[in-house]
Design a protein around this motif. Structure first.
Motif, mmCIF file in Angstrom:
data_model
loop_
_atom_site.group_PDB
_atom_site.id
_atom_site.type_symbol
_atom_site.label_atom_id
_atom_site.label_comp_id
_atom_site.label_asym_id
_atom_site.label_seq_id
_atom_site.Cartn_x
_atom_site.Cartn_y
_atom_site.Cartn_z
ATOM 1 N N MET A 128 16.093 -20.981 27.090
ATOM 2 C CA MET A 128 17.327 -20.491 27.704
ATOM 3 C C MET A 128 18.546 -21.125 27.029
ATOM 4 O O MET A 128 19.527 -20.444 26.706
ATOM 5 C CB MET A 128 17.315 -20.834 29.205
ATOM 6 C CG MET A 128 18.497 -20.277 29.986
ATOM 7 S SD MET A 128 18.581 -20.948 31.676
ATOM 8 C CE MET A 128 16.987 -20.482 32.306
ATOM 9 N N THR A 129 18.478 -22.430 26.802
ATOM 10 C CA THR A 129 19.621 -23.146 26.221
ATOM 11 C C THR A 129 19.872 -22.713 24.775
ATOM 12 O O THR A 129 21.015 -22.446 24.387
ATOM 13 C CB THR A 129 19.365 -24.666 26.274
ATOM 14 O OG1 THR A 129 19.036 -25.041 27.602
ATOM 15 C CG2 THR A 129 20.599 -25.434 25.837
ATOM 16 N N THR A 130 18.820 -22.646 23.971
ATOM 17 C CA THR A 130 18.995 -22.281 22.557
ATOM 18 C C THR A 130 19.459 -20.830 22.414
ATOM 19 O O THR A 130 20.295 -20.524 21.558
ATOM 20 C CB THR A 130 17.695 -22.501 21.779
ATOM 21 O OG1 THR A 130 16.610 -21.833 22.438
ATOM 22 C CG2 THR A 130 17.363 -23.959 21.664
ATOM 23 N N THR A 131 18.932 -19.939 23.251
ATOM 24 C CA THR A 131 19.346 -18.531 23.186
ATOM 25 C C THR A 131 20.813 -18.377 23.565
ATOM 26 O O THR A 131 21.581 -17.691 22.871
ATOM 27 C CB THR A 131 18.477 -17.673 24.137
ATOM 28 O OG1 THR A 131 17.110 -17.815 23.776
ATOM 29 C CG2 THR A 131 18.874 -16.202 24.049
ATOM 30 N N LEU A 132 21.214 -19.031 24.664
ATOM 31 C CA LEU A 132 22.611 -18.933 25.094
ATOM 32 C C LEU A 132 23.548 -19.545 24.047
ATOM 33 O O LEU A 132 24.613 -18.985 23.760
ATOM 34 C CB LEU A 132 22.788 -19.653 26.432
ATOM 35 C CG LEU A 132 22.327 -18.885 27.674
ATOM 36 C CD1 LEU A 132 22.261 -19.816 28.882
ATOM 37 C CD2 LEU A 132 23.252 -17.711 27.957
ATOM 38 N N ALA A 133 23.145 -20.677 23.460
ATOM 39 C CA ALA A 133 23.993 -21.324 22.446
ATOM 40 C C ALA A 133 24.175 -20.415 21.231
ATOM 41 O O ALA A 133 25.286 -20.283 20.692
ATOM 42 C CB ALA A 133 23.372 -22.661 22.031
ATOM 43 N N SER A 190 8.094 -25.013 32.565
ATOM 44 C CA SER A 190 9.470 -25.231 33.025
ATOM 45 C C SER A 190 10.338 -25.744 31.888
ATOM 46 O O SER A 190 11.457 -25.257 31.669
ATOM 47 C CB SER A 190 9.484 -26.240 34.181
ATOM 48 O OG SER A 190 8.734 -25.768 35.267
ATOM 49 N N ALA A 191 9.822 -26.730 31.145
ATOM 50 C CA ALA A 191 10.596 -27.299 30.029
ATOM 51 C C ALA A 191 10.784 -26.266 28.919
ATOM 52 O O ALA A 191 11.865 -26.168 28.327
ATOM 53 C CB ALA A 191 9.873 -28.537 29.488
ATOM 54 N N PHE A 243 23.885 -23.844 31.756
ATOM 55 C CA PHE A 243 24.753 -23.064 32.628
ATOM 56 C C PHE A 243 26.222 -23.201 32.237
ATOM 57 O O PHE A 243 27.032 -22.322 32.562
ATOM 58 C CB PHE A 243 24.513 -23.440 34.090
ATOM 59 C CG PHE A 243 23.322 -22.723 34.656
ATOM 60 C CD1 PHE A 243 23.455 -21.526 35.329
ATOM 61 C CD2 PHE A 243 22.051 -23.219 34.438
ATOM 62 C CE1 PHE A 243 22.354 -20.842 35.804
ATOM 63 C CE2 PHE A 243 20.928 -22.545 34.907
ATOM 64 C CZ PHE A 243 21.075 -21.347 35.590
ATOM 65 N N SER A 244 26.564 -24.255 31.547
ATOM 66 C CA SER A 244 27.908 -24.335 30.979
ATOM 67 C C SER A 244 28.056 -23.281 29.875
ATOM 68 O O SER A 244 29.099 -22.622 29.764
ATOM 69 C CB SER A 244 28.146 -25.739 30.422
ATOM 70 O OG SER A 244 29.479 -25.893 30.001
ATOM 71 N N LEU A 245 27.007 -23.108 29.073
ATOM 72 C CA LEU A 245 27.008 -22.048 28.057
ATOM 73 C C LEU A 245 27.060 -20.663 28.710
ATOM 74 O O LEU A 245 27.761 -19.763 28.235
ATOM 75 C CB LEU A 245 25.742 -22.161 27.192
ATOM 76 C CG LEU A 245 25.729 -23.293 26.157
ATOM 77 C CD1 LEU A 245 24.300 -23.545 25.683
ATOM 78 C CD2 LEU A 245 26.614 -22.935 24.965
ATOM 79 N N ALA A 246 26.314 -20.497 29.809
ATOM 80 C CA ALA A 246 26.333 -19.217 30.520
ATOM 81 C C ALA A 246 27.734 -18.931 31.069
ATOM 82 O O ALA A 246 28.199 -17.781 31.059
ATOM 83 C CB ALA A 246 25.318 -19.242 31.653
ATOM 84 N N GLY A 247 28.425 -19.960 31.542
ATOM 85 C CA GLY A 247 29.792 -19.788 32.009
ATOM 86 C C GLY A 247 30.725 -19.384 30.884
ATOM 87 O O GLY A 247 31.623 -18.561 31.063
#
Length: 257
Positions: free
Chosen positions: A237-242, A230-231, A154-158
């Motif tokens: 989500m994290t790798t895509t946003l990064a 969930s994991a 969510f920091s990446l999303a921000g």
């Protein structure tokens, strides 16, 4: 850029942001602490005593992980979005863009600061919950994994939001109209097992449901959805946003006229 210089550059950016977070603690750390205290008092102590057990634990023990996760991801998102937009607005981002720091190092500094703010807010929320109930941890690994990676995601999303924002209203639209509804419908206050089949299926389209349930599994050992799924969703989500954030930042999207 030498590795030693890279480390100094990233740590300096991180230290600058952390100094700002603690300097204005009444705006960054106090509001979520007050909000969580009110939730614990109203939904945990007053209403929760009449609800009974949910998922094998008392109602307040059931909602604590969800409230902590919600506060952590909202704080991580808000921090990065507002800091990046302020840097754009004040033109200070240009000093970083012309510096020898590579784009990934600048992104790392901003995102790490947002994630750390989310983790600090989460720790504060857990500490406050001890005044209202006893907290036990069933799986420490799940607790650390979900809160850490969710704060980074969510920091990446921000950061992504901050790149697109054209004005100060632009950094409040997504938290108000997207994140808040998703978090309230993400199983923070209820188990989706209690919902009719249609609403259960609809709830499973909400990614925050998986983060809340994975984090709750770390405390109670119970989850409404598959822990592996969930994991997997959180890692994707994290790798895509990064990847997206790094590509956009390298191209200067939203940073250059």
């Amino acid at each position: 850029m030498p590795k030693a210089a890279l480390f100094i550059a990233i740590s300096t950016l991180l230290r600058k942001e952390m100094s700002r977070i603690f300097r204005i603690w009444s705006q960054t750390l106090l509001p979520p602490a007050i909000t969580m205290s009110l939730y614990y008092l109203i939904f945990g102590a007053f209403i929760g005593s009449r609800v009974g057990e949910v998922g094998g634990v008392s109602y307040i023990q059931f909602i604590v992980p969800g409230l902590v996760m919600t506060s952590a991801i909202m704080s991580a998102f808000t921090n990065t979005a507002s800091v990046l937009f302020s840097a754009k607005f004040m033109k200070s981002i240009e000093e970083l863009l012309v510096s020898p720091m590579p784009p990934w190092a600048i992104v790392t500094g901003f995102v790490a600061a947002g994630a750390l703010r989310g983790l600090i807010v989460g720790i504060i929320g857990l500490a406050i919950s001890l005044f209202f109930t006893d907290i036990t941890v069933a799986h420490w690994g799940a607790v650390f994994f979900f809160i850490l990676l969710s704060s980074i995601a969510f920091s990446l999303a921000g950061f992504f939001n901050g790149l697109f924002a054209k004005n100060f209203d632009g950094i409040s639209i997504i938290p108000t109209f997207v994140l808040t509804p998703l978090t309230y419908l993400g199983g923070v206050f209820y188990s989706i097992d209690a919902l009719p089949p249609f609403w259960q299926a609809l709830s499973k389209l909400n990614p925050i449901l998986y983060l809340v349930n994975g984090f709750r599994y770390g405390f109670t050992g119970h989850s409404d959805v598959s822990l592996v799924m969930s994991a997997t969703i959180l890692i994707l989500m994290t790798t895509t946003l990064a990847t997206v954030v790094l590509i956009l930042f390298r191209r200067g999207y939203g940073l250059r006229n």
